[in-house]
Design an enzyme around this catalytic site. Sequence first.
Site, PDB file in Angstrom:
ATOM      1  N   CYS A   6       0.862  -1.176   0.000  1.00  0.00           N
ATOM      2  CA  CYS A   6       0.000   0.000   0.000  1.00  0.00           C
ATOM      3  C   CYS A   6       0.904   1.233   0.000  1.00  0.00           C
ATOM      4  O   CYS A   6       2.086   1.120  -0.345  1.00  0.00           O
ATOM      5  CB  CYS A   6      -0.985  -0.008   1.169  1.00  0.00           C
ATOM      6  SG  CYS A   6      -0.254   0.113   2.811  1.00  0.00           S
TER       7      CYS A   6
ATOM      8  N   CYS B 168       3.185   1.633  -7.237  1.00  0.00           N
ATOM      9  CA  CYS B 168       3.498   0.240  -6.951  1.00  0.00           C
ATOM     10  C   CYS B 168       4.294  -0.353  -8.108  1.00  0.00           C
ATOM     11  O   CYS B 168       4.060  -0.025  -9.269  1.00  0.00           O
ATOM     12  CB  CYS B 168       2.213  -0.569  -6.730  1.00  0.00           C
ATOM     13  SG  CYS B 168       1.462  -0.330  -5.104  1.00  0.00           S
TER      14      CYS B 168
ATOM     15  N   CYS C   2      -1.865   2.046  -3.971  1.00  0.00           N
ATOM     16  CA  CYS C   2      -0.627   2.752  -4.305  1.00  0.00           C
ATOM     17  C   CYS C   2      -0.526   3.083  -5.784  1.00  0.00           C
ATOM     18  O   CYS C   2       0.407   3.767  -6.221  1.00  0.00           O
ATOM     19  CB  CYS C   2       0.601   1.977  -3.838  1.00  0.00           C
ATOM     20  SG  CYS C   2       0.628   0.228  -4.257  1.00  0.00           S
TER      21      CYS C   2
END
Length: 217
Positions: free
Chosen positions: A90, A168, A164
């Site tokens: 996250c 990410c 995210c």
Amino acid sequence: MSTEQHEISLDQQVALKGAAQRLAEHFSGTFNKETIERFLVSSYDEFADRATLTNFLPLLAERFAKQRLQALARVEGHGSDGKPIVLFLCVHNAGRSQMALGFFNHHARDRAVAWSGGSEPGTQINPSAIEAMAERGIDITEEYPKPWTEEIVSAADVVVTMGCGDACPYYPGKRYEDWELDDPAGKSVEDVRPVRDEIERRVLELLDELVAVSAKG
């Protein structure tokens, strides 16, 4: 032992030397001293800029370096126990991904492995997340916000992202799942409970699937 970016006290140098020795014993025959020290120092640097309690830096560095070296060993084919690895990501690695990690480890026992990380790691675990998990008998106070690294993502079989977005990491060919969940940041325990329960439901579903696939070989 010293870091490239930060001045460290004599006590911390002694602590890091002890950590390096323990890691060298653990990874004996897999990684040499230079590799272990490089990972330990870079792990220390990851936390030094945002640490609120510097006394714990060597311990955090040792724990994170160990995880990174375990991941690297798997990526480089230095033996594998065959257990599936899930990486929960996250933004701050302080709420959603930590609750997912807690539930996964609780329910998986020794059947699978879970790691977690954040694109912009915070400085502490969300207190409401800690309390909400404690209500389920799961203690996540020993965890800490940490970043993801290339070897950790590469070693994971499944990467679960939670809010995210483009921050990410994306590695072609790897299995990804995106779980849309409310961010617990700034929320009360009462508001976090529904997020917690949804995370547990999804974790159990994923774990059942992974264990079934692993059992088939």
